[in-house]
Design an enzyme around this catalytic site. Structure first.
Site, short mmCIF file in Angstrom:
data_model
loop_
_atom_site.label_atom_id
_atom_site.label_comp_id
_atom_site.label_asym_id
_atom_site.label_seq_id
_atom_site.Cartn_x
_atom_site.Cartn_y
_atom_site.Cartn_z
N ARG A 80 42.19 37.18 35.83
CA ARG A 80 42.76 38.21 36.71
C ARG A 80 43.02 37.60 38.08
NH1 ARG A 80 38.91 38.73 40.32
NH2 ARG A 80 36.72 38.88 39.74
N GLY A 81 43.69 38.37 38.93
CA GLY A 81 43.84 37.96 40.32
C GLY A 81 42.57 38.25 41.10
N GLY A 82 42.50 37.75 42.31
CA GLY A 82 41.37 38.04 43.18
C GLY A 82 40.29 36.98 43.10
N HIS A 87 29.63 42.86 38.53
CA HIS A 87 29.55 44.05 37.69
C HIS A 87 28.11 44.20 37.22
CE1 HIS A 87 33.84 44.17 37.74
NE2 HIS A 87 34.00 43.12 36.96
N ALA A 152 36.15 47.43 43.93
CA ALA A 152 36.95 46.21 43.82
C ALA A 152 38.03 46.42 42.76
CB ALA A 152 36.07 45.03 43.44
N GLY A 165 41.03 45.58 35.87
CA GLY A 165 41.19 46.87 36.55
C GLY A 165 40.31 47.05 37.75
N CYS A 183 34.56 39.25 46.87
CA CYS A 183 36.01 39.16 47.01
C CYS A 183 36.42 38.13 48.05
CB CYS A 183 36.61 40.53 47.34
SG CYS A 183 36.24 41.79 46.11
#
Length: 232
Positions: A80-82, A87, A152, A165, A183
């Site tokens: 994913r991006g970021g 979690h 996030a 997501g 992040c």
């Protein structure tokens, strides 16, 4: 157009990643051959895990492999991006796997929609949330020195189909964020609905409010809800 909601309950991150990838690949294939596309919004919760996105920096993880083992957490480098995020128990994770073209959405509009859904959920609890320029996600007091992130967001999109997501901190143990630069930020905090309100929330209630917010913003001619209570 079909939109299904699925609840995977508590599922290890590696298994959830594999399963959502299978759903993503199936949606891409269906789209390419002109078959009916089944769009999904997947809800789940993970045991302690850190994920580092494609553009993330390894130094934003502050623990060694041995230290990760000691706190019962794992680390995954994902597509994913970021940057890096956490979690864990008490956090509501949501993985929409959607054909954005069916919803007439571009990627920026889609990310804005995810943010808006979380902002609406926070508002139902009397928590005023918003955005920070050039910082994806949902924030409280975003334009002040007290800025803190409550949700996030990191997505992947290919062929206008999405995966990954959002992660909304509900009753999350925020100590796990102290082991990373969340992040990539070193000057902003992290919070949860529980911390802001001073009491633990009913996770099923939060989940329902998030589903309602998302379904209210995603036009669909056929919306169904499926609940999966076991891991495959």
């Amino acid at each position: 157009m079909k939109l299904e909601f699925e609840d995977w309950k508590v599922v290890p991150y590696a298994e959830a990643w594999q399963r959502q990838t299978a759903c993503f690949d199936a949606l891409v294939r269906a789209k390419q051959v002109g078959e009916e596309c089944i769009n999904r919004i997947i809800l789940c919760e993970h045991p302690h895990v850190y994920t580092l996105g494609r553009s993330g920096k390894a130094q934003n993880m502050l623990l060694s492999d041995e230290q990760l083992r000691r706190i019962g957490a794992t680390l995954y480098h994902i597509d994913r991006g970021g940057d890096i995020t956490y979690h864990g128990p008490g956090q509501q994770v949501c993985y929409p796997i959607l054909n954005l073209e069916e919803f007439s959405l571009g990627l920026k509009e889609y990310v804005h929609l995810l943010e808006e859904a979380v902002i609406q959920v926070c508002a139902t609890y009397g928590v005023e949330a918003g955005r920070v320029a050039k910082a994806t996600g949902v924030w409280l007091d975003g334009d002040t020195p007290a800025a803190r992130k409550i949700c996030a967001i990191g997505v992947r999109s290919s062929h206008f189909v999405t995966m990954h997501g959002l992660a909304l901190n509900v009753n999350t143990d925020l100590r796990y964020f102290s082991y990373i630069h969340p992040c990539g930020f070193i000057d902003k905090g992290v919070t949860s609905l529980q911390k802001e309100l001073g009491y633990a929330l009913n996770p099923d209630e939060v989940k329902e409010r998030l589903c309602n917010a998302l379904s209210g913003m995603l036009p669909s001619s056929a919306i169904t809800r499926e609940t999966e209570t076991r891991n495959r």
